[in-house]
Design a protein around this motif. Structure first.
Motif, mmCIF file in Angstrom:
data_model
loop_
_atom_site.group_PDB
_atom_site.id
_atom_site.type_symbol
_atom_site.label_atom_id
_atom_site.label_comp_id
_atom_site.label_asym_id
_atom_site.label_seq_id
_atom_site.Cartn_x
_atom_site.Cartn_y
_atom_site.Cartn_z
ATOM 1 N N TRP A 95 0.871 -1.046 -0.079
ATOM 2 C CA TRP A 95 0.170 0.040 -0.097
ATOM 3 C C TRP A 95 0.808 1.385 0.165
ATOM 4 C CZ3 TRP A 95 -4.199 1.976 -1.385
ATOM 5 C CH2 TRP A 95 -4.914 2.999 -0.725
ATOM 6 N N LEU A 104 -2.775 1.091 -4.604
ATOM 7 C CA LEU A 104 -2.464 -0.402 -4.122
ATOM 8 C C LEU A 104 -1.306 -0.693 -5.466
ATOM 9 C CD1 LEU A 104 -3.073 -2.752 -2.777
ATOM 10 C CD2 LEU A 104 -5.058 -3.377 -4.414
ATOM 11 N N LEU A 145 -9.132 4.494 -2.802
ATOM 12 C CA LEU A 145 -8.177 4.069 -3.632
ATOM 13 C C LEU A 145 -7.994 5.009 -4.821
ATOM 14 C CD1 LEU A 145 -8.563 0.388 -4.505
ATOM 15 C CD2 LEU A 145 -6.437 1.435 -3.722
ATOM 16 N N THR A 148 -11.434 1.975 -10.804
ATOM 17 C CA THR A 148 -10.303 2.429 -10.264
ATOM 18 C C THR A 148 -9.089 2.689 -11.267
ATOM 19 O OG1 THR A 148 -10.899 1.508 -8.109
ATOM 20 C CG2 THR A 148 -8.593 2.346 -8.400
#
Length: 432
Positions: free
Chosen positions: A195, A202, A229, A283
């Motif tokens: 992370w 990510l 994210l 994402t």
């Protein structure tokens, strides 16, 4: 003037007599006339007999047979091959994502060999072992002071399951204890995660594709759902490929197209649809590739590029646009890997070297090279993924190791992070 043609009549009795008298002779003659296949088998038997009888050294049958099969398969291409019994067992475990051992990654640190990472669901994960533990002895064999991780790994290897006693010194307080671990088979993870707090990204490092890689990706994405994210980086650098089903599953985690990859066989075309429901289709995604990204890695990068689901960053990939099927031989405990098809991306592109007169491979959307000076830095950073923070701090202090700092980002990863942020990329040029 036309001549009349008279019809020819043969009585059934005469025809039967001819067949009874002549056909058996024709069949016998044909049976003794070897065709190309029979001649090839006879040639193999003759060479095999010569090798067994007159070669200057004796070679086991398994090696001779595997060698003969490999000689035949090399005519097809450089990717087809045969496996002798030992190689076949190792290949099966690897393709299934399994290994034989205890499931520990070691490193030399703080004056000894210490546990760096414990594989999940491995024999080691079920024993009282902790990252940072220093190994003093294996069974009754005390490790020499100059022992390294390779030596210890060799001491723990073996083909049979058995109990192994490890004498350990704890990193936290220096206490000594003995732990018993049972060697066996276990699933080897193909995904390591990190992370990136500052970037809210990510990072997923995929080292190889096997049957469970798609499940590993799905678990990592689900575990990150509670985070905000900003992006995902899927790193396929130095990934030479592996299982096609694993690759299809990884694409399926990010997109849901009608077709993920197409197999063009000699006589048919096979479309591979998604193998699971998508986990994250929204994402922003970057896929990192380099010249060592091949085969299944190119399936993933090519599909996500065609589907405009992610931006491919890095250098042109290897260019292995053919796929192999695996066959277990019935006569012996051996196997064969045989190239059976070319594969195409969803848009119909071939990445095979030389296809269409080109150099092959996936051309990245954004070109970003990696300086040679970063090779050791990147390897050290990869070795720290999924390692506890206190152990990473010790690794950074160790003068014998490469120092990278807690916020290290290699050049290609830095470009990918800029792409995810929508920032201009000055270090790279378009890959077109």
């Amino acid at each position: 003037m036309m001549r009349k043609t008279l019809p020819l009549f043969i009585s059934p009795a005469l025809l039967a007599a001819v067949l009874i008298l002549v056909l058996p002779r024709l069949l016998r003659t044909g049976a003794h006339r070897p065709d190309d296949h029979e001649a090839g088998v006879d040639t193999y038997r003759e060479v095999y007999a010569l090798a067994k009888r007159t070669a200057y050294r004796e070679v086991p049958d398994e090696e001779l047979i595997a060698g003969a099969a490999n000689g035949m398969l090399k005519v097809i291409d450089r990717y087809s091959r045969a496996y002798d019994p030992k190689q076949w067992q190792r290949f099966q475990r690897r393709s299934e994502g399994r290994a034989l051992g205890v499931g520990i990654i070691f490193t030399r640190l703080e004056g000894g060999v210490r546990i760096l990472r414990i594989m999940p669901n491995s024999p080691a994960s079920r024993a009282d072992l902790r990252p940072g533990d220093k190994v003093i002895a294996v069974d009754d064999d005390v490790l020499p002071e100059d022992a390294d991780a390779t030596l210890l790994q060799t001491m723990l290897e073996g083909a049979t399951a058995r109990k192994i006693r490890l004498k350990l010194e704890a990193l936290s307080d220096g206490s000594v204890r003995t732990v018993t671990v049972v060697r066996g088979t276990y699933a080897t993870p193909s995904i390591l995660t990190q992370w990136l707090e500052e970037e809210q990204v990510l990072y997923l490092k995929c080292s190889r594709f096997h049957e469970e890689t798609d499940e590993e990706i799905a678990r990592a994405l689900i575990a990150a759902e509670d985070r905000h994210l900003a992006g995902i980086v899927l790193d396929l650098r130095d990934n030479s490929g592996g299982s096609l089903s694993g690759a299809v599953g990884v694409v399926s985690a990010f997109a849901h197209p009608p077709v993920v990859v197409v197999a063009a066989h000699r006589d048919r075309r096979v479309d591979y649809p998604p193998s699971a429901s998508p986990v994250d289709m929204e994402t922003p995604l970057c896929i990192l590739v380099d010249e060592h990204s091949a085969s299944a890695s190119e399936v993933v990068a090519g599909a996500l590029q065609d589907l405009m689901r992610g931006t491919v960053v890095g250098t042109r990939t290897f260019g292995k646009g053919v796929m192999q099927n695996i066959y277990a031989l019935r006569t012996r405990e051996m196997g064969v890997k045989l190239t059976t098809a070319r594969w195409l991306t969803p848009s119909g592109r071939s990445v095979q070297q030389g296809a269409g007169g080109g150099g092959g491979g996936i051309i990245p959307d954004v070109f970003a090279s990696r300086p040679k000076s970063e090779e050791s830095l990147l390897g050290e950073w990869w070795s720290r993924l999924d390692v506890p923070d206190e152990l990473v701090a010790l690794m950074e202090k160790d003068e014998s190791r490469v120092h990278i700092g807690p916020r290290f980002r290699d050049s290609q990863l830095a470009v990918a992070l800029k792409v995810l942020k929508g920032e201009p990329v000055l270090e790279a040029v378009s890959g077109s």
